[in-house]
Motif scaffolding. Sequence first.
Motif, PDB file in Angstrom:
ATOM      1  N   THR A  54       6.672  -6.216  11.174  1.00 26.41           N
ATOM      2  CA  THR A  54       7.398  -5.050  11.788  1.00 26.41           C
ATOM      3  C   THR A  54       7.571  -3.833  10.605  1.00 26.41           C
ATOM      4  O   THR A  54       8.538  -3.212  11.063  1.00 26.41           O
ATOM      5  CB  THR A  54       8.589  -5.409  12.550  1.00 26.41           C
ATOM      6  OG1 THR A  54       9.300  -6.149  11.780  1.00 26.41           O
ATOM      7  CG2 THR A  54       8.059  -6.259  13.722  1.00 26.41           C
ATOM      8  N   CYS A  55       6.962  -3.978   9.565  1.00 28.05           N
ATOM      9  CA  CYS A  55       7.315  -3.268   8.407  1.00 28.05           C
ATOM     10  C   CYS A  55       7.427  -1.646   8.853  1.00 28.05           C
ATOM     11  O   CYS A  55       8.415  -0.901   8.355  1.00 28.05           O
ATOM     12  CB  CYS A  55       6.354  -3.195   7.384  1.00 28.05           C
ATOM     13  SG  CYS A  55       5.957  -4.911   6.829  1.00 28.05           S
ATOM     14  N   GLN A  56       6.524  -1.131   9.748  1.00 34.24           N
ATOM     15  CA  GLN A  56       6.620   0.167  10.022  1.00 34.24           C
ATOM     16  C   GLN A  56       7.811   0.603  11.140  1.00 34.24           C
ATOM     17  O   GLN A  56       7.981   1.899  11.413  1.00 34.24           O
ATOM     18  CB  GLN A  56       5.160   0.598  10.572  1.00 34.24           C
ATOM     19  CG  GLN A  56       4.364   0.578   9.561  1.00 34.24           C
ATOM     20  CD  GLN A  56       2.821   1.084   9.980  1.00 34.24           C
ATOM     21  OE1 GLN A  56       2.113   0.429  10.909  1.00 34.24           O
ATOM     22  NE2 GLN A  56       2.327   2.036   9.528  1.00 34.24           N
ATOM     23  N   GLN A  57       8.544  -0.217  11.309  1.00 37.83           N
ATOM     24  CA  GLN A  57       9.717   0.129  12.207  1.00 37.83           C
ATOM     25  C   GLN A  57      10.880  -0.268  11.433  1.00 37.83           C
ATOM     26  O   GLN A  57      11.927  -0.374  12.268  1.00 37.83           O
ATOM     27  CB  GLN A  57       9.719  -0.659  13.562  1.00 37.83           C
ATOM     28  CG  GLN A  57       8.500  -0.083  14.505  1.00 37.83           C
ATOM     29  CD  GLN A  57       7.069  -0.637  13.932  1.00 37.83           C
ATOM     30  OE1 GLN A  57       7.029  -1.653  13.751  1.00 37.83           O
ATOM     31  NE2 GLN A  57       6.207   0.184  13.873  1.00 37.83           N
ATOM     32  N   GLY A  58      10.738  -0.271  10.231  1.00 41.05           N
ATOM     33  CA  GLY A  58      12.061  -0.727   9.405  1.00 41.05           C
ATOM     34  C   GLY A  58      12.023  -2.246   9.032  1.00 41.05           C
ATOM     35  O   GLY A  58      11.646  -3.113  10.011  1.00 41.05           O
ATOM     36  N   CYS A  59      12.525  -2.486   7.936  1.00 39.37           N
ATOM     37  CA  CYS A  59      12.616  -3.835   7.359  1.00 39.37           C
ATOM     38  C   CYS A  59      13.953  -4.504   7.385  1.00 39.37           C
ATOM     39  O   CYS A  59      14.913  -4.065   6.635  1.00 39.37           O
ATOM     40  CB  CYS A  59      11.967  -3.900   5.894  1.00 39.37           C
ATOM     41  SG  CYS A  59      12.075  -5.582   5.225  1.00 39.37           S
ATOM     42  N   ASN A  60      14.225  -5.332   8.325  1.00 36.91           N
ATOM     43  CA  ASN A  60      15.388  -6.168   8.908  1.00 36.91           C
ATOM     44  C   ASN A  60      15.977  -6.585   7.478  1.00 36.91           C
ATOM     45  O   ASN A  60      17.188  -7.091   7.408  1.00 36.91           O
ATOM     46  CB  ASN A  60      15.393  -6.839   9.856  1.00 36.91           C
ATOM     47  CG  ASN A  60      15.051  -6.365  11.011  1.00 36.91           C
ATOM     48  OD1 ASN A  60      14.138  -5.857  11.539  1.00 36.91           O
ATOM     49  ND2 ASN A  60      16.028  -5.875  11.838  1.00 36.91           N
ATOM     50  N   GLU A  61      14.844  -7.388   6.556  1.00 35.30           N
ATOM     51  CA  GLU A  61      15.485  -8.162   5.478  1.00 35.30           C
ATOM     52  C   GLU A  61      15.903  -7.185   4.348  1.00 35.30           C
ATOM     53  O   GLU A  61      16.507  -7.672   3.376  1.00 35.30           O
ATOM     54  CB  GLU A  61      14.222  -8.937   4.965  1.00 35.30           C
ATOM     55  CG  GLU A  61      13.344  -9.779   6.225  1.00 35.30           C
ATOM     56  CD  GLU A  61      14.624 -10.667   6.834  1.00 35.30           C
ATOM     57  OE1 GLU A  61      15.435 -11.081   6.256  1.00 35.30           O
ATOM     58  OE2 GLU A  61      14.841 -10.493   8.105  1.00 35.30           O
ATOM     59  N   GLY A  62      15.346  -5.784   4.174  1.00 39.49           N
ATOM     60  CA  GLY A  62      15.290  -5.094   3.100  1.00 39.49           C
ATOM     61  C   GLY A  62      14.527  -5.504   1.933  1.00 39.49           C
ATOM     62  O   GLY A  62      14.551  -5.182   0.932  1.00 39.49           O
ATOM     63  N   ALA A  63      13.297  -6.391   2.165  1.00 34.24           N
ATOM     64  CA  ALA A  63      12.332  -6.650   1.598  1.00 34.24           C
ATOM     65  C   ALA A  63      11.529  -5.536   0.946  1.00 34.24           C
ATOM     66  O   ALA A  63      11.029  -5.243   0.159  1.00 34.24           O
ATOM     67  CB  ALA A  63      11.601  -7.807   2.101  1.00 34.24           C
ATOM     68  N   LYS A  64      11.056  -4.591   2.023  1.00 37.97           N
ATOM     69  CA  LYS A  64      10.208  -3.607   1.684  1.00 37.97           C
ATOM     70  C   LYS A  64      11.155  -2.390   1.008  1.00 37.97           C
ATOM     71  O   LYS A  64      12.142  -2.195   1.508  1.00 37.97           O
ATOM     72  CB  LYS A  64       9.788  -3.044   3.117  1.00 37.97           C
ATOM     73  CG  LYS A  64       8.692  -1.954   2.849  1.00 37.97           C
ATOM     74  CD  LYS A  64       8.010  -1.455   4.042  1.00 37.97           C
ATOM     75  CE  LYS A  64       9.310  -0.453   4.979  1.00 37.97           C
ATOM     76  NZ  LYS A  64       8.933   0.328   6.041  1.00 37.97           N
ATOM     77  N   ALA A  65      10.637  -1.841   0.009  1.00 35.87           N
ATOM     78  CA  ALA A  65      11.386  -1.253  -0.666  1.00 35.87           C
ATOM     79  C   ALA A  65      11.501   0.406   0.095  1.00 35.87           C
ATOM     80  O   ALA A  65      10.594   0.667   0.555  1.00 35.87           O
ATOM     81  CB  ALA A  65      10.611  -0.948  -1.969  1.00 35.87           C
ATOM     82  N   SER A  66      12.634   0.867  -0.042  1.00 35.81           N
ATOM     83  CA  SER A  66      12.699   2.301   0.223  1.00 35.81           C
ATOM     84  C   SER A  66      14.133   2.607  -0.468  1.00 35.81           C
ATOM     85  O   SER A  66      14.875   1.764  -0.828  1.00 35.81           O
ATOM     86  CB  SER A  66      13.123   2.212   1.776  1.00 35.81           C
ATOM     87  OG  SER A  66      14.088   1.622   2.342  1.00 35.81           O
ATOM     88  N   THR A  67      14.049   3.935  -0.784  1.00 38.35           N
ATOM     89  CA  THR A  67      15.116   4.328  -2.014  1.00 38.35           C
ATOM     90  C   THR A  67      16.549   4.354  -1.567  1.00 38.35           C
ATOM     91  O   THR A  67      17.440   4.444  -2.130  1.00 38.35           O
ATOM     92  CB  THR A  67      14.864   5.660  -2.374  1.00 38.35           C
ATOM     93  OG1 THR A  67      14.908   6.615  -1.045  1.00 38.35           O
ATOM     94  CG2 THR A  67      13.579   5.780  -3.153  1.00 38.35           C
ATOM     95  N   ASP A  68      16.846   4.240   0.064  1.00 40.93           N
ATOM     96  CA  ASP A  68      18.213   3.954   0.199  1.00 40.93           C
ATOM     97  C   ASP A  68      18.636   2.299  -0.062  1.00 40.93           C
ATOM     98  O   ASP A  68      19.817   2.327  -0.480  1.00 40.93           O
ATOM     99  CB  ASP A  68      18.271   3.991   1.842  1.00 40.93           C
ATOM    100  CG  ASP A  68      17.341   2.962   2.530  1.00 40.93           C
ATOM    101  OD1 ASP A  68      16.226   2.724   2.106  1.00 40.93           O
ATOM    102  OD2 ASP A  68      17.683   2.569   3.567  1.00 40.93           O
ATOM    103  N   LEU A  69      17.696   1.726  -0.357  1.00 41.84           N
ATOM    104  CA  LEU A  69      18.184   0.285  -0.991  1.00 41.84           C
ATOM    105  C   LEU A  69      17.979   0.277  -2.529  1.00 41.84           C
ATOM    106  O   LEU A  69      18.852  -0.268  -3.392  1.00 41.84           O
ATOM    107  CB  LEU A  69      17.179  -0.826  -0.394  1.00 41.84           C
ATOM    108  CG  LEU A  69      17.288  -0.896   1.323  1.00 41.84           C
ATOM    109  CD1 LEU A  69      16.056  -1.831   1.628  1.00 41.84           C
ATOM    110  CD2 LEU A  69      18.573  -1.353   1.584  1.00 41.84           C
ATOM    111  N   THR A  70      16.808   0.847  -3.039  1.00 37.21           N
ATOM    112  CA  THR A  70      16.468   0.645  -4.248  1.00 37.21           C
ATOM    113  C   THR A  70      16.936   1.736  -5.457  1.00 37.21           C
ATOM    114  O   THR A  70      17.064   1.487  -6.524  1.00 37.21           O
ATOM    115  CB  THR A  70      14.861   0.564  -4.386  1.00 37.21           C
ATOM    116  OG1 THR A  70      14.412   1.824  -4.068  1.00 37.21           O
ATOM    117  CG2 THR A  70      14.164  -0.458  -3.832  1.00 37.21           C
ATOM    118  N   HIS A  71      17.391   3.024  -4.951  1.00 37.66           N
ATOM    119  CA  HIS A  71      17.638   3.976  -5.843  1.00 37.66           C
ATOM    120  C   HIS A  71      18.920   4.646  -5.524  1.00 37.66           C
ATOM    121  O   HIS A  71      19.870   4.775  -6.539  1.00 37.66           O
ATOM    122  CB  HIS A  71      16.586   5.050  -5.869  1.00 37.66           C
ATOM    123  CG  HIS A  71      15.224   4.551  -6.709  1.00 37.66           C
ATOM    124  ND1 HIS A  71      14.564   3.610  -6.160  1.00 37.66           N
ATOM    125  CD2 HIS A  71      14.783   4.959  -7.929  1.00 37.66           C
ATOM    126  CE1 HIS A  71      13.633   3.383  -7.084  1.00 37.66           C
ATOM    127  NE2 HIS A  71      13.863   4.253  -8.064  1.00 37.66           N
TER     128      HIS A  71
END
Lengths: 166, 537
Positions: B205-222
């Motif tokens: 379900t990556c394209q509707q937001g990743c519940n695990e935070g496994a998919k990178a996005s700058t709100d998590l990574t940067h």
Amino acid sequence: MSLEPRVLDPPEQATLAALAEHLIPAAHGMPSAGVVIDERRLRFVLGARPDLLEALRAGMRPDLPADPAARLIVLERDEPETLSKLLLVIVGAYYTDRLVRDQLGYPGQQAITIQSWKYPQYLEEGLIDQVLARGPIWRDPTTGRTAIEDRPRTLTTDTHEIGRPR
Amino acid sequence: MATEPADVLIIGAGASGGVVARRLSEAGFRVVCLEQGDWHDKSEYRGPELDWELTMRKQWSTSPNVRGLPQDYPIDETDAEISPLMYSAVGGSMLIFAGAWPRMLPSDFRVRSLDGIADDWPIDYHELRPYYERTDREFGVSGMGGDPAYPVGGEDPPLPPLPIGAGGLKVARAHARLGWHWWPEPNSILSVPYDGRRPCVQRGTCQQGCNEGAKASTDLTHWPKAIAAGARLVTGARVRRLETDATGLVTGATWLDREGQEHFEPAKVVVLAANAIGTPRLLLLSASPAHRDGLANSSGLVGRRLMMHPFANVGGLFDENLESWQGQFGCSIESFEFYETDERRGFVRGAKWGLAPTFGPINAALPSRAGTQVWGADHHLHVRSHLGRGANWGIFGEDLPDEGNQVTLSGTLTDGSGIPAPEVHYKVSENSRRLLDFHIEKASESLLEAGARTVEVDRLMRYSGWHLLGTARMGDDPKTSVLDRWNRAHDVPNLYVVDGSCFVTSAGVNPTSSIVALALRAADHMVETRFDQQVPV
């Protein structure tokens, strides 16, 4: 007993049941959508997608043909947007039913632990080796031709390290 | 409000904005960012819920026109054959992107020299490679080194590859028989724990937001790192225009808060990171008597050369249950077999293929991407034959730049703050149509060799404008480009553009890894030239 007004009045509910039955009848071991889609399922769909209510009501209008097949033809011809949303209500209500999903063998989107320490099957089978054996396929901008490399390619990822962040 | 100008004001907190904010704030710059969207918590994403396939078509649609959320701006796309897709939030469109992370290839930077069409980039693959490697580490990329589609050397992806699934294995075996290239797809999705984040659980379900935070996005990574280093991020801030002084330098941005209150944020340097629709919109909105055609637009190219990667989907249906509703989305495997130009095919350039999972039962039941729908008793057979039994080759064809494909300002449509909306004019070229036709045929051959009993094709998906590129291209000549090779506006020495607008040509791959590598390179240059930077007095 719920005091909330029903989503559809009884005639509308009967129209919806006939339409749902026409689209998704009981067959091949699966139940009829006309039976599955009750007030609770409708509320679930509209709770998630309140914007669909208007199209649902529009699709139940008494001025449309009573026969489900004829009703669908008129909607497709005159109100394709309404029909598209109506199909989503019916399909959404049917396939979010637990029994239907069980009978389909669909458990929902599950969380599965990745076994990243396991040696992948494609490496076992030598499928990567075959790709490497063909050599480079990128086009070298300095020559305009497929690149030539002076030594054979090997897998640069140390597969013994699979499972450990580097 | 602020009285001291920021060293750097960034517009947009998505992929490129996050990368630049982290680099500059960690280098000691006083960074402020204005973002029209908001933070999202992982618990808001609907992937594990029963309503996932319902909400993905509205609240979590990739189209701002379908979502219609207050933080979105509408896009007039009546003159566009492909709908632009994006998301306004901290993390930007990364929240809803797939996470596929291929790099551009060496030939992508030399299209004019090699194929006599479009333009060459002012930089090359080898110049960008160190930045790819750094951003791979920052985002946490899973993949396998050694891919012969790329030159040898350099660092491997920092994490092991994600699983390729039953469908990926079938197709990999087929390509071995055909003698065609395939490789495990690099994804900015964690295969193992990394940097305080949990690994992928293959929910699909990556394209509707990743519940695990496994998919990178700058709100998590940067952004957490940038904020820890002193950056200030203002959400719910919709920028109306950039302001300039008498010398032509940009002095800051006028913006509106959620209540419609107007503010001015002064800055020494402004960085636009608002995507290739939002950035030209803002430059055009910043027209003034000194810049009648918009800011940084002496070339007349602001908003022009929009590229969106015409996309075809080729879906193979197999007899056995592959449980193809699971897996990274993201791709499992990729193929560059037909990526490079072969003029005998009747078109130039090529496409990367990425093999993706399918969806759940609602998607299987509704009319398919290929237009198939079955009702009545056979509906159940149709759903059973589709659910979990698919493998989809997604084909991104290289989109050549055309000045007629452009972003302008609407004369009638506005956003919720009354600011003119962008109007997108986009036609798919003859080269792209021939390219897609050829690749559809070859991808069908791939899936049939893999054992698919049938193949369903969506020849040109309307809702496929994920990749927004080219509307403020870089180049060495100010007459034919908006930005220089360091992403700085030729006309405005303290204005940078770091999103996909800077692309000269589109390549035929998912562009986010290249966008962030270019953004990091630009940020490095800002740090290195900080004492020479012209700023308003």
